[in-house]
Design a protein around this motif. Structure first.
Motif, PDB file in Angstrom:
ATOM      1  N   PRO A 223       0.822  -1.210   0.000  1.00 37.26           N
ATOM      2  CA  PRO A 223       0.000   0.000   0.000  1.00 37.26           C
ATOM      3  C   PRO A 223       0.854   1.258   0.000  1.00 37.26           C
ATOM      4  CG  PRO A 223      -0.652  -1.524   1.757  1.00 37.26           C
ATOM      5  CD  PRO A 223       0.698  -1.955   1.259  1.00 37.26           C
ATOM      6  N   GLY A 224       0.249   2.338  -0.497  1.00 31.90           N
ATOM      7  CA  GLY A 224       0.852   3.650  -0.340  1.00 31.90           C
ATOM      8  C   GLY A 224       0.369   4.247   0.963  1.00 31.90           C
ATOM      9  N   TYR A 225       0.483   5.549   1.118  1.00 34.10           N
ATOM     10  CA  TYR A 225       0.019   6.201   2.336  1.00 34.10           C
ATOM     11  C   TYR A 225      -1.491   6.001   2.491  1.00 34.10           C
ATOM     12  CZ  TYR A 225       4.493   8.690   2.620  1.00 34.10           C
ATOM     13  OH  TYR A 225       5.819   9.006   2.724  1.00 34.10           O
ATOM     14  N   ILE A 226      -1.907   5.587   3.685  1.00 33.70           N
ATOM     15  CA  ILE A 226      -3.327   5.364   3.969  1.00 33.70           C
ATOM     16  C   ILE A 226      -3.771   6.345   5.049  1.00 33.70           C
ATOM     17  CG2 ILE A 226      -5.091   3.672   4.573  1.00 33.70           C
ATOM     18  CD1 ILE A 226      -3.056   1.473   4.041  1.00 33.70           C
ATOM     19  N   ARG A 227      -4.903   6.973   4.861  1.00 33.58           N
ATOM     20  CA  ARG A 227      -5.419   7.892   5.875  1.00 33.58           C
ATOM     21  C   ARG A 227      -6.122   7.068   6.969  1.00 33.58           C
ATOM     22  NH1 ARG A 227      -6.178  13.219   5.759  1.00 33.58           N
ATOM     23  NH2 ARG A 227      -6.060  13.349   3.475  1.00 33.58           N
ATOM     24  N   THR A 228      -5.455   6.857   8.065  1.00 31.42           N
ATOM     25  CA  THR A 228      -6.012   6.112   9.192  1.00 31.42           C
ATOM     26  C   THR A 228      -5.591   6.798  10.485  1.00 31.42           C
ATOM     27  OG1 THR A 228      -4.090   4.688   9.585  1.00 31.42           O
ATOM     28  CG2 THR A 228      -5.680   3.947   7.924  1.00 31.42           C
ATOM     29  N   MET A 249       0.971  10.308  -7.851  1.00 31.96           N
ATOM     30  CA  MET A 249       0.396  10.840  -9.093  1.00 31.96           C
ATOM     31  C   MET A 249      -1.085  11.170  -8.993  1.00 31.96           C
ATOM     32  SD  MET A 249       2.292   8.343 -11.813  1.00 31.96           S
ATOM     33  CE  MET A 249       4.085   8.344 -11.980  1.00 31.96           C
ATOM     34  N   LEU A 250      -1.742  10.702  -7.940  1.00 31.12           N
ATOM     35  CA  LEU A 250      -3.168  10.978  -7.768  1.00 31.12           C
ATOM     36  C   LEU A 250      -3.402  12.130  -6.803  1.00 31.12           C
ATOM     37  CD1 LEU A 250      -4.629   7.346  -7.673  1.00 31.12           C
ATOM     38  CD2 LEU A 250      -4.388   8.907  -9.612  1.00 31.12           C
ATOM     39  N   TYR A 251      -2.339  12.635  -6.213  1.00 30.30           N
ATOM     40  CA  TYR A 251      -2.386  13.807  -5.325  1.00 30.30           C
ATOM     41  C   TYR A 251      -3.412  13.673  -4.202  1.00 30.30           C
ATOM     42  CZ  TYR A 251       0.714  16.037  -8.634  1.00 30.30           C
ATOM     43  OH  TYR A 251       1.795  16.328  -9.429  1.00 30.30           O
ATOM     44  N   ARG A 252      -3.408  12.517  -3.548  1.00 28.64           N
ATOM     45  CA  ARG A 252      -4.258  12.313  -2.372  1.00 28.64           C
ATOM     46  C   ARG A 252      -3.763  11.098  -1.610  1.00 28.64           C
ATOM     47  NH1 ARG A 252      -7.782   8.026  -2.863  1.00 28.64           N
ATOM     48  NH2 ARG A 252      -8.238   7.241  -4.988  1.00 28.64           N
ATOM     49  N   GLY A 276       4.545 -15.081  -6.082  1.00 28.08           N
ATOM     50  CA  GLY A 276       5.854 -14.455  -5.959  1.00 28.08           C
ATOM     51  C   GLY A 276       5.869 -13.017  -6.432  1.00 28.08           C
ATOM     52  N   THR A 277       4.708 -12.386  -6.454  1.00 28.80           N
ATOM     53  CA  THR A 277       4.568 -11.042  -7.016  1.00 28.80           C
ATOM     54  C   THR A 277       4.129 -10.044  -5.961  1.00 28.80           C
ATOM     55  OG1 THR A 277       3.961 -11.943  -9.178  1.00 28.80           O
ATOM     56  CG2 THR A 277       3.328  -9.664  -8.747  1.00 28.80           C
ATOM     57  N   ASP A 278       4.608  -8.826  -6.065  1.00 28.70           N
ATOM     58  CA  ASP A 278       4.136  -7.748  -5.201  1.00 28.70           C
ATOM     59  C   ASP A 278       3.184  -6.864  -5.986  1.00 28.70           C
ATOM     60  OD1 ASP A 278       4.286  -6.076  -2.692  1.00 28.70           O
ATOM     61  OD2 ASP A 278       4.904  -4.595  -4.192  1.00 28.70           O
ATOM     62  N   LEU A 279       2.010  -6.637  -5.432  1.00 27.84           N
ATOM     63  CA  LEU A 279       1.032  -5.745  -6.057  1.00 27.84           C
ATOM     64  C   LEU A 279       1.116  -4.397  -5.349  1.00 27.84           C
ATOM     65  CD1 LEU A 279      -1.240  -5.297  -8.057  1.00 27.84           C
ATOM     66  CD2 LEU A 279      -2.834  -6.241  -6.377  1.00 27.84           C
ATOM     67  N   ARG A 280       1.685  -3.416  -6.028  1.00 21.50           N
ATOM     68  CA  ARG A 280       1.875  -2.096  -5.442  1.00 21.50           C
ATOM     69  C   ARG A 280       0.638  -1.235  -5.726  1.00 21.50           C
ATOM     70  NH1 ARG A 280       6.538  -0.235  -8.056  1.00 21.50           N
ATOM     71  NH2 ARG A 280       5.347   1.343  -9.174  1.00 21.50           N
ATOM     72  N   VAL A 281       0.004  -0.772  -4.669  1.00 19.96           N
ATOM     73  CA  VAL A 281      -1.191   0.075  -4.790  1.00 19.96           C
ATOM     74  C   VAL A 281      -0.862   1.373  -4.052  1.00 19.96           C
ATOM     75  CG1 VAL A 281      -3.684   0.226  -4.431  1.00 19.96           C
ATOM     76  CG2 VAL A 281      -2.603  -2.012  -4.771  1.00 19.96           C
ATOM     77  N   ASP A 282      -0.164   2.259  -4.750  1.00 21.94           N
ATOM     78  CA  ASP A 282       0.419   3.435  -4.077  1.00 21.94           C
ATOM     79  C   ASP A 282       0.085   4.759  -4.763  1.00 21.94           C
ATOM     80  OD1 ASP A 282       1.904   3.217  -6.383  1.00 21.94           O
ATOM     81  OD2 ASP A 282       3.859   3.344  -5.410  1.00 21.94           O
ATOM     82  N   GLY A 283      -0.900   4.741  -5.656  1.00 20.95           N
ATOM     83  CA  GLY A 283      -1.263   5.991  -6.321  1.00 20.95           C
ATOM     84  C   GLY A 283      -0.186   6.498  -7.259  1.00 20.95           C
ATOM     85  N   GLY A 284       0.752   5.620  -7.620  1.00 22.11           N
ATOM     86  CA  GLY A 284       1.840   6.021  -8.521  1.00 22.11           C
ATOM     87  C   GLY A 284       3.043   6.614  -7.799  1.00 22.11           C
ATOM     88  N   HIS A 285       3.062   6.507  -6.480  1.00 20.16           N
ATOM     89  CA  HIS A 285       4.136   7.105  -5.681  1.00 20.16           C
ATOM     90  C   HIS A 285       5.527   6.654  -6.168  1.00 20.16           C
ATOM     91  CE1 HIS A 285       5.843   8.634  -1.787  1.00 20.16           C
ATOM     92  NE2 HIS A 285       6.789   7.754  -2.096  1.00 20.16           N
ATOM     93  N   CYS A 286       5.673   5.372  -6.440  1.00 21.18           N
ATOM     94  CA  CYS A 286       6.987   4.827  -6.813  1.00 21.18           C
ATOM     95  C   CYS A 286       7.265   4.889  -8.308  1.00 21.18           C
ATOM     96  CB  CYS A 286       7.112   3.378  -6.327  1.00 21.18           C
ATOM     97  SG  CYS A 286       7.088   3.194  -4.524  1.00 21.18           S
TER      98      CYS A 286
END
Length: 288
Positions: A223-228, A249-252, A276-286
């Motif tokens: 995950p990318g940054y999560i608002r919690t 890239m989604l600016y939130r 064996g795969t990583d699923l990156r859900v980070d709004g395009g951060h990386c």
């Protein structure tokens, strides 16, 4: 776990064994079904638990505390009742090898169906300058984030092998396993999440290629940054929210509900050729 940033542990269980391979005759609606699994509590954990209930699963929640501490635990219970699923909770320190074995031995006989999956999302972050971070704090982060994840995955794999059931695991890592986070000193956390990436690949290679055991797929979620509530304190730092939102890239910032579909995808048969795969859900951060 204390000061968790993601949540805790989900063990997953299907009603019947299904071949982990493509089947063009199956409707798309079934590819995201998780009929009868077991799961956990925490910011991300409770949201995933509700989604798993809606996908047709029983859930076992594992956490350090004697009773659930999540503010939305009532919603988890309501989701179980609404979907006619079973919800169980067990106290567990995932860093204690003997406790992990004892807890699994305790809940396995109570299950209606064999264990067929795992969501491991226990996570701890200790922030602070690396020049001042005590070795004990660094070790604690690695012990929970890496050793704890390994021990629960190990126990789950042993049960799958015992029952000869194919399965799927999701180990929650982080985009912080790819790079550092501007404005936040988290050397231990970043190192631990990079280790989860490698642990994922290593377990996937071992449990996916041995013909004498059932196929066990292992993938990770970053995950990318999560608002919690876990990030609320860091966001109080002047300019931090603007920096974090501007870093992708989604600016939130993301919300926990945005990780439901990715996790269900990796657990279900829709991802039958993925391991064996990583699923990156980070709004395009990386991806800058």
């Amino acid at each position: 776990m204390p000061q968790t940033s993601e949540g805790n542990v989900h063990a997953l269980q299907y009603r019947e064994a299904k071949p982990s391979q493509g089947d063009p005759s199956r409707p798309v609606s079934e590819l995201f079904r998780l009929d009868d699994l077991t799961g956990a509590t925490g910011f991300l954990g409770t949201t995933l638990a509700i989604a798993i209930f809606e996908s047709g699963a029983d859930i076992i929640c594992l956490d350090l505390f004697p009773t659930p501490t999540a503010s939305n635990w009532g919603e988890v219970e309501n989701a179980a009742e609404k979907n006619q699923r079973r919800l169980s909770y067990y106290q567990l320190d995932v860093t204690d090898e003997n406790a992990v074995a004892e807890t699994f031995a305790k809940f396995i006989p109570t299950l209606r169906y064999p264990v067929k999956g795992l969501v491991a999302c226990a996570g701890l972050s200790r922030n602070g300058p690396a020049t001042e971070l005590p070795a004990s704090s660094f070790r604690r982060v690695l012990d929970i984030n890496v050793t704890g994840t390994f021990l629960v995955a190990q126990a789950t794999a042993r049960e799958m092998i015992r029952t000869n059931i194919t399965g799927s695991m999701v180990l929650v890592a982080s985009m912080s396993g790819y790079g550092t986070n501007k404005g936040v000193d988290t050397a231990g956390y970043n190192a631990s999440k990079a280790a989860v990436h490698q642990l994922t690949r290593s377990l996937a290679a071992e449990w996916g290629s041995r013909v004498e055991i059932p196929l066990i797929r292992v993938n990770s979620l970053s995950p990318g940054y999560i608002r919690t509530a876990a990030t609320a304190e860091a966001l109080q730092k002047p300019g931090m929210e603007a920096q974090w939102t501007g870093d992708n890239m989604l600016y939130r910032l993301s919300t926990v509900d945005e990780f439901r579909a990715p996790v269900l995808f990796m657990l279900g048969d829709g991802s039958s050729f993925m391991t064996g795969t990583d699923l990156r859900v980070d709004g395009g951060h990386c991806s800058w």
